[in-house]
Design an enzyme around this catalytic site. Structure first.
Site, PDB file in Angstrom:
ATOM      1  N   TYR A 147      13.888   2.886  -4.674  1.00 29.60           N
ATOM      2  CA  TYR A 147      13.297   3.007  -3.339  1.00 29.60           C
ATOM      3  C   TYR A 147      14.358   2.831  -2.253  1.00 29.60           C
ATOM      4  CZ  TYR A 147       9.983   2.226   0.501  1.00 29.60           C
ATOM      5  OH  TYR A 147       9.268   2.320   1.673  1.00 29.60           O
ATOM      6  N   ASP A 148      15.130   1.726  -2.344  1.00 26.66           N
ATOM      7  CA  ASP A 148      16.110   1.420  -1.306  1.00 26.66           C
ATOM      8  C   ASP A 148      17.134   2.549  -1.165  1.00 26.66           C
ATOM      9  OD1 ASP A 148      14.718  -0.914  -1.597  1.00 26.66           O
ATOM     10  OD2 ASP A 148      16.445  -2.174  -2.062  1.00 26.66           O
ATOM     11  N   GLY A 150      16.979   5.570  -2.556  1.00 24.93           N
ATOM     12  CA  GLY A 150      16.315   6.849  -2.301  1.00 24.93           C
ATOM     13  C   GLY A 150      16.113   7.077  -0.814  1.00 24.93           C
ATOM     14  N   ASN A 176       7.524  -4.328   7.509  1.00 25.98           N
ATOM     15  CA  ASN A 176       6.235  -4.649   6.879  1.00 25.98           C
ATOM     16  C   ASN A 176       5.058  -4.325   7.798  1.00 25.98           C
ATOM     17  OD1 ASN A 176       8.323  -6.366   5.505  1.00 25.98           O
ATOM     18  ND2 ASN A 176       6.561  -6.911   4.255  1.00 25.98           N
ATOM     19  N   ASN A 192      -2.327  -8.819  -1.332  1.00 24.16           N
ATOM     20  CA  ASN A 192      -2.416  -9.784  -2.432  1.00 24.16           C
ATOM     21  C   ASN A 192      -3.148 -11.044  -2.006  1.00 24.16           C
ATOM     22  OD1 ASN A 192      -1.162  -8.413  -4.479  1.00 24.16           O
ATOM     23  ND2 ASN A 192       0.580  -9.789  -4.657  1.00 24.16           N
ATOM     24  N   ARG A 280      13.513 -10.980   6.723  1.00 20.62           N
ATOM     25  CA  ARG A 280      13.230  -9.631   7.213  1.00 20.62           C
ATOM     26  C   ARG A 280      12.648  -9.758   8.612  1.00 20.62           C
ATOM     27  NH1 ARG A 280      15.406  -6.574   4.805  1.00 20.62           N
ATOM     28  NH2 ARG A 280      14.293  -5.541   3.127  1.00 20.62           N
TER      29      ARG A 280
END
Length: 316
Positions: A147-148, A150, A176, A192, A280
């Site tokens: 993912y990162d 890509g 996020n 979650n 983050r």
């Protein structure tokens, strides 16, 4: 009203994509929603299917697409670790081949194109908060690299098409984001915690819970994407950070969800996943100055409709 456009949204039946479809339809545009339903859902856009300005197409962006549109929002890619690590090779192909195919389409039809990039291009950052000129700290061979890296490669392709073919590009680095229509099984921290609390299960915190995230409500995020596409001159390409700079620890989020729901859930701790970022937080100075964008919805206020959504889905 502004001139009506034909707008393609790849990944349009996903969490972010479905909200973007709504926003652009409400602005009077014709929207072509393209998705292969790997993580997206027809349920997310079912209420739009009766709109004569909305069209739905099943298609995988790793294959070329031939349509005529004015603008392209390229959102297609699984975005949660559980989903993108399920088939990491396909995740990389979606980011890289998908970018090549959408850029090729934009070049052919002379469309403006926006790439939904990610804060994950910064990896586990050594700079805090993260500014757009920070090159990142990414493990290129770890389990998150599909993912990162890509997404990093997709950004490379966008800027090379811009330099080589003078393509009109916009690149947004999304931090996020949460809200209604998140997938129940996506493994993201907000969904979650809410699902576990609604079910009265233990809430799983990885590590000591001291790692931080900045949570942006989906309506604010979509507003940023539209402002970037519509309100900036062609020579403003980005990348531009889009996220809420208000920072929370994971433990604070867990406690906020438990408190809001009055849940009997207890917090339990499990080992931190490999390469999970410890901090983050976006620096959104550029988004403020170039887009006039500043997220307005507080976490406490955005959690309420998100919880209501999951109550309906779970039948609780």
């Amino acid at each position: 009203m502004a001139e009506s456009k034909r707008i393609l949204i790849t990944g349009g039946s996903g969490f972010l994509g479905s909200h973007l479809c709504e926003r652009l339809l409400a602005a009077g545009h014709d929207v072509l929603c393209v998705d292969n339903y790997f993580t997206g859902s027809k349920e997310n856009i079912r209420h739009l299917t009766g709109n004569p300005h909305f069209e739905l197409m099943r298609h995988d962006v790793t294959f070329p697409l031939y349509v005529e549109v004015d603008e392209i929002y390229n959102l297609a890619c699984p975005a949660s670790p559980i989903h993108y690590q399920h088939d990491p090779v396909q995740t990389t192909k979606t980011s890289v081949h998908g970018a090549i195919n959408m850029l090729g389409l934009a070049k052919r039809i002379k469309a403006k194109i926006l790439q939904a990039s990610t804060s994950e291009v910064y990896g586990d950052p050594a700079m805090h908060p993260q500014t757009e000129d920070y090159w990142g700290n990414v493990n290129p061979i770890g389990p998150r690299a599909c993912y990162d890296e890509g997404k990093r490669c997709a950004e490379t392709l966008f800027f090379d098409y811009h330099r080589q073919h003078r393509l009109r590009i916009k690149v947004a680095r999304i931090f996020n984001t949460y809200g209604p229509r998140m997938a129940i099984n996506d493994g993201r921290v907000v969904s979650n915690f809410i699902v576990q609390a609604l079910r009265g299960e233990d809430i799983t915190v990885y590590g000591d819970g001291g790692q931080t995230r900045s949570f942006c409500y989906v309506d604010d995020l979509v507003d940023g994407l539209v402002r970037l596409m519509e309100n900036t001159p062609d020579d403003f390409t980005g990348p531009v950070n889009l996220g809420n700079p208000r920072e929370f620890t994971i433990l604070q989020l867990a406690q906020a969800v438990i408190g809001m729901l009055g849940s009997p859930s207890k917090i339990i701790h499990k080992p931190l996943p490999q390469d999970d970022p410890m901090q983050r937080k976006p620096d959104i100075s550029l988004a403020k100055s170039a887009l006039g964008w500043d997220p307005q919805i507080r976490l406490e206020d955005g959690l309420k409709p998100t919880v209501d959504y999951f109550r309906r889905v779970l039948g609780i």
